[in-house]
Write an enzyme that holds these catalytic residues in place. Structure first.
Site, PDB file in Angstrom:
ATOM      1  N   ARG A  47     -18.235  -1.855   4.382  1.00 32.33           N
ATOM      2  CA  ARG A  47     -18.881  -2.944   3.658  1.00 32.33           C
ATOM      3  C   ARG A  47     -19.996  -3.059   4.360  1.00 32.33           C
ATOM      4  O   ARG A  47     -20.713  -3.854   3.129  1.00 32.33           O
ATOM      5  CB  ARG A  47     -17.893  -4.313   4.370  1.00 32.33           C
ATOM      6  CG  ARG A  47     -18.327  -5.849   4.568  1.00 32.33           C
ATOM      7  CD  ARG A  47     -17.484  -6.498   4.824  1.00 32.33           C
ATOM      8  NE  ARG A  47     -17.869  -7.964   4.821  1.00 32.33           N
ATOM      9  CZ  ARG A  47     -17.734  -9.257   5.143  1.00 32.33           C
ATOM     10  NH1 ARG A  47     -17.831  -8.677   6.747  1.00 32.33           N
ATOM     11  NH2 ARG A  47     -18.223 -10.149   5.136  1.00 32.33           N
ATOM     12  N   GLU A  91       1.246  -1.722  -0.015  1.00 33.63           N
ATOM     13  CA  GLU A  91       0.234   0.145  -0.155  1.00 33.63           C
ATOM     14  C   GLU A  91       0.595   1.453  -0.187  1.00 33.63           C
ATOM     15  O   GLU A  91       0.754   2.472  -0.962  1.00 33.63           O
ATOM     16  CB  GLU A  91      -0.646   0.318   1.355  1.00 33.63           C
ATOM     17  CG  GLU A  91      -1.831  -1.338   0.691  1.00 33.63           C
ATOM     18  CD  GLU A  91      -1.660  -2.333   1.842  1.00 33.63           C
ATOM     19  OE1 GLU A  91      -0.298  -2.712   1.944  1.00 33.63           O
ATOM     20  OE2 GLU A  91      -2.239  -3.265   1.530  1.00 33.63           O
ATOM     21  N   PHE A 111      -5.599  -0.622   6.338  1.00 33.70           N
ATOM     22  CA  PHE A 111      -4.752  -0.682   5.196  1.00 33.70           C
ATOM     23  C   PHE A 111      -3.995   0.675   4.543  1.00 33.70           C
ATOM     24  O   PHE A 111      -3.021   0.633   3.203  1.00 33.70           O
ATOM     25  CB  PHE A 111      -4.179  -2.146   4.743  1.00 33.70           C
ATOM     26  CG  PHE A 111      -4.511  -3.268   5.414  1.00 33.70           C
ATOM     27  CD1 PHE A 111      -3.927  -3.355   6.356  1.00 33.70           C
ATOM     28  CD2 PHE A 111      -5.607  -3.889   4.790  1.00 33.70           C
ATOM     29  CE1 PHE A 111      -4.951  -4.306   7.682  1.00 33.70           C
ATOM     30  CE2 PHE A 111      -5.899  -4.780   5.821  1.00 33.70           C
ATOM     31  CZ  PHE A 111      -5.598  -4.944   7.171  1.00 33.70           C
TER      32      PHE A 111
END
Lengths: 319, 280
Positions: free
Chosen positions: A164, A55, A80
């Protein structure tokens, strides 16, 4: 029952639509089928790049790409990207004010079973303190699509926080208009202001319903832009209602609650109670159960609203 | 490279060192050792190889350069000033609160800087992004970057190296300024990155080695990198930290410590001598 859609799914569709702009480039770090950047990838493979599970380098490459005049979306889980790549976001993207959109999906506890290592409850705080960063956390699918178009059109660094979990539509209202830096009053009320962001907006709406029979008229504000924050709207809400409750799927330190408290304390001091994760790590479990256990529910917001109302100056219990 | 061109480049590199040292003296702050080790590389790139126009620092089709070892601003800013991007006199404000010439390379206010850097390990990723942009949008400009040999201890460097190899970025040329020293001591003792060339090679890079103080050889390596297709090129440049001033060479102390007044005087005497010798 209206259809529930997660903000990441709405994001993937909106990003692909934005791909009509040939100047737009997308990076992902091996999570494209989770962040939903895969829709863009399938439509515009020549402008989609895998960074692999790296990342920091992804954000750095995005900065270099943006320095050549491109609009760059950079995707991973909130943990992340805002977490792991913080230094790269700060020094390679924000300091040179490059046109990179940092997109952190799967933010907060609602990731569920993956547990604490994946449940980022610090990203709003981390991104908010970076000078010049715009921070957006949309509440539903409709608002996400508007937000994606807005950040794509804006020339500068942005952080977009997505979830999500499928969420209820709360902004599909006549007259709804999305503007970066402007909150939305979803319901009028004069006894207490419920200021929420992300999936907690749906909970705040439900909390307002619960408060009604008790004679408490709650104003519900969807504060999709955490930075630059809509100071006028927050100040007005504090002034007109005299009590504020914030709600976020984030640590109660440093995020929406922190930002609202800073404004209220310095412009119109009234009680501000913060609903969020109370400075502890998440845990594995089904999302709905976690939200319950960590107090991220309409019930909890309603209880805090009642407390806030009692804390008001001039309240019988305070006299 | 003909002798006259080589002489002029050597002269320019000597002036870069002197001008950079003047900036450090004004500021009483700044990194001399790594600036002197990278001076010849910067000189060859900016005065011989890169396709740039000081009149148009943001020209879209210019070659790009990233100083990933972003603390070596004395050499970088001296190079840009001498090349005409901004007045040499402005270096008198180096690192001061009223100046646009910050301690580490900064792209928003300093004409000629293509990427801000300073947090080590990040610049190379940006260079990879630039090269990827040129490939994607069919542009013929090249991207150059310089990393320190201590800097490549950062894990992000190897993420970037992997990505450049993966995307076969033959429009990217990276120098490793291999002066062998970092702030706390010799790189071999602190955290050895050796063997450097083999590591890059295993990631699919074309690896060249050169004397980083020989302008003709640096230029040859840059040409060889441009001729290599299908792979990015790294030029591992053997250099001397503090190169050009006898008592600064290979001295860890001169990584970031500011010389004393006597040392400044002595250093300017040596650099002036070198300039006079090359001007004859």
């Amino acid at each position: 029952m209206p259809q529930k859609i997660s903000t990441r799914v709405a994001y993937g569709q909106a990003l692909a639509e934005c791909g009509a702009d040939e100047n737009l480039v997308v990076f992902d770090a091996d999570l494209s089928i989770c962040t939903m950047s895969c829709i863009f990838r399938d439509r515009y493979p020549e402008r989609f790049f895998e960074a692999g599970i790296a990342e920091g380098n992804m954000v750095g490459m995005a900065a270099g790409m943006a320095s050549t005049g491109k609009t760059v979306f950079c995707n991973s889980f909130a943990m992340f990207i805002a977490g792991r790549a913080y230094d790269q976001i700060r020094n390679s993207v924000a300091y040179p004010h490059l046109n990179v959109k940092i997109v952190g999906t799967h933010a907060g506890l609602s990731v569920g079973e993956d547990g604490a290592t994946h449940q980022c409850i610090e990203d709003l705080a981390l991104m908010r303190v970076v000078p010049g960063m715009t921070v957006v956390c949309p509440s539903d699918a409709n608002e996400t699509k508007e937000a994606v178009r807005a950040v794509a059109a804006y020339d500068g660094p942005c952080y977009l926080r997505l979830g999500r979990l499928a969420v209820e539509p709360v902004t599909e209202l006549p007259g709804y208009r999305f503007q970066l830096g402007k909150g939305v009053v979803l319901r009028e009320g004069s006894d207490v202001a419920l200021i929420a962001t992300g999936l907690m907006v749906q909970e705040a709406m439900e909390a307002a319903d619960m408060l009604r029979p008790k004679g408490i008229h709650a104003r519900v504000i969807d504060l999709h832009t955490i930075k630059p924050i809509d100071r006028d709207l927050v100040r007005k809400a504090a002034f007109e209602t005299g009590a504020v409750v914030t709600a976020e799927e984030h640590n109660i330190l440093g995020g929406l609650g922190g930002a609202v408290s800073e404004i209220v304390a310095s412009s119109c001091p009234v009680p501000v109670l913060r609903v969020g994760v109370e400075d502890r790590f998440g845990h594995s479990g089904p999302a709905s159960e976690l939200m319950e256990r960590y107090g991220l529910t309409a019930n909890h917001i309603a209880r805090q609203a009642e407390r806030a109302v009692k804390m008001k100056k001039g309240s019988p219990e305070n006299s | 490279m003909d002798k006259e061109t080589e002489r002029r480049l050597k002269l320019t590199a000597a002036k870069v060192r002197k001008t950079g040292l003047q900036a450090i003296r004004y500021a009483r702050s700044g990194h001399v050792g790594g600036s002197f080790s990278v001076a010849d590389i910067l000189t060859v790139l900016y005065f011989s190889k890169m396709n740039i126009d000081p009149e148009k620092p943001r020209w879209e089709d210019r070659d790009r350069f990233v100083l990933s070892k972003g603390h070596c601003t004395p050499a970088m800013y001296a190079t840009l000033a001498l090349r005409g991007f901004f007045p040499v006199e402005d270096l008198m404000g180096f690192r001061s609160a009223d100046s646009y010439l910050s301690g580490h390379v900064e792209m928003r206010h300093v004409p000629g800087v293509d990427m801000s850097a300073g947090s080590l390990g990040q610049g190379l990723s940006a260079a990879v992004g630039m090269a990827l942009s040129a490939k994607t949008f069919h542009k013929s400009w090249r991207t150059y970057a310089v990393t320190g040999d201590g800097e490549i201890e950062e894990g992000q460097i190897w993420e970037a190296v992997m990505a450049a190899g993966h995307y076969r970025l033959d429009n990217l040329t990276v120098f490793v300024d291999n002066n062998g020293l970092q702030l706390d001591g010799p790189i071999r003792e602190i955290m050895s990155p050796y063997p450097i060339g083999e590591k890059f090679k295993s990631f699919g890079w074309n690896v060249l080695e050169t004397d980083g103080h020989d302008c003709a050889r640096i230029a040859e390596a840059v040409d060889a990198a441009a001729a290599c297709k299908g792979r990015p090129t790294v030029i591992v440049a053997k250099t001397i930290k503090g190169k050009g001033v006898s008592f600064m060479e290979n001295q860890v102390r001169f990584h970031g410590s500011v010389p004393t007044d006597d040392e400044f005087r002595q250093a300017f005497r040596e650099l002036d001598g070198r300039i006079a010798e090359l001007e004859e």
